[in-house]
Design an enzyme around this catalytic site. Structure first.
Site, PDB file in Angstrom:
ATOM      1  N   ARG A  95     -10.891   8.962  -4.851  1.00 22.65           N
ATOM      2  CA  ARG A  95      -9.852   9.054  -3.712  1.00 22.65           C
ATOM      3  C   ARG A  95     -10.093   8.041  -2.540  1.00 22.65           C
ATOM      4  O   ARG A  95      -9.423   7.847  -1.491  1.00 22.65           O
ATOM      5  CB  ARG A  95      -9.509  10.278  -3.283  1.00 22.65           C
ATOM      6  N   ASP A  96     -11.625   7.555  -2.611  1.00 19.43           N
ATOM      7  CA  ASP A  96     -12.065   6.757  -1.450  1.00 19.43           C
ATOM      8  C   ASP A  96     -12.742   5.675  -1.939  1.00 19.43           C
ATOM      9  O   ASP A  96     -14.015   5.494  -1.469  1.00 19.43           O
ATOM     10  CB  ASP A  96     -12.728   7.570  -0.389  1.00 19.43           C
ATOM     11  N   PHE A  97     -12.511   5.183  -2.857  1.00 15.68           N
ATOM     12  CA  PHE A  97     -13.317   3.994  -3.605  1.00 15.68           C
ATOM     13  C   PHE A  97     -13.016   2.747  -2.659  1.00 15.68           C
ATOM     14  O   PHE A  97     -12.000   2.288  -2.416  1.00 15.68           O
ATOM     15  CB  PHE A  97     -12.841   3.518  -4.933  1.00 15.68           C
ATOM     16  N   ASN A 101     -18.862   2.613  -0.246  1.00 14.77           N
ATOM     17  CA  ASN A 101     -18.975   3.446  -1.269  1.00 14.77           C
ATOM     18  C   ASN A 101     -19.501   3.085  -2.630  1.00 14.77           C
ATOM     19  O   ASN A 101     -19.571   3.906  -3.560  1.00 14.77           O
ATOM     20  CB  ASN A 101     -17.695   4.768  -1.412  1.00 14.77           C
ATOM     21  N   SER A 132      -9.424   5.261   3.187  1.00 15.72           N
ATOM     22  CA  SER A 132      -9.613   4.062   3.958  1.00 15.72           C
ATOM     23  C   SER A 132      -8.373   3.155   3.613  1.00 15.72           C
ATOM     24  O   SER A 132      -8.292   2.529   2.670  1.00 15.72           O
ATOM     25  CB  SER A 132     -10.917   3.515   3.458  1.00 15.72           C
TER      26      SER A 132
END
Length: 159
Positions: A95-97, A101, A132
């Site tokens: 959910r936030d690649f 990260n 993001s």
């Protein structure tokens, strides 16, 4: 070791869901992420201890050296999509690649920070967008189910 202190009341107040997430994250193949070594959700403040990965983030490398091209980009793309496949196989949607990260360790890229990850079967968002925006798939903004496809969208945006 790296220690992440959990400050979000939302995460801390739903410790059973967080425990399920951590259990799933521990199932992710260690070659592609930082291994979770310890968890203390009942501690004040709660924290997660993971393996320390010695390497800069992809975001830092892009900022200081520029974007990857050619064979370097291909190696990065193959390694990170393989990591996402392993993450999804463990039942987790990241959910936030994003470049921040992805750590570029000496032995290859590692995908980190499952801070807003959710179990694949618990991926419906209700009234809250987390992530993001430059890397987020449209379903993050429409309230649709957020599954592995959203991570692939983020991977494409990152590459």
């Amino acid at each position: 070791m790296a220690i992440k202190v959990l400050r979000s009341r939302l995460l801390v107040n739903d410790s059973s869901a967080l425990s399920r997430e951590i259990t799933a994250a521990r199932q992710v193949a260690e070659f592609c992420t930082a291994a979770i070594l310890d968890v203390a959700l009942d501690h004040d403040p709660p924290y997660i201890v993971s393996e320390y990965v010695d390497g800069p983030t992809l975001q830092h490398v892009i900022r200081t050296e520029g974007v990857r091209t050619g064979a370097a980009l291909h190696r990065l793309a193959v390694a990170t999509i393989t990591a996402l496949a392993a993450i999804h196989r463990a039942g987790v949607v990241h959910r936030d690649f994003k470049p921040g990260n992805v750590l570029l360790a000496p032995d290859g890229p590692r995908v980190i920070d499952f801070g807003i990850a959710r179990l694949v079967d618990l991926t419906t968002t209700t009234g809250m967008t987390a992530g993001s925006p430059p890397y987020m798939a449209p379903e993050h903004f429409t309230g649709a189910r957020i599954g592995p496809e959203a991570d692939i969208f983020a991977w494409g945006s990152t590459m």
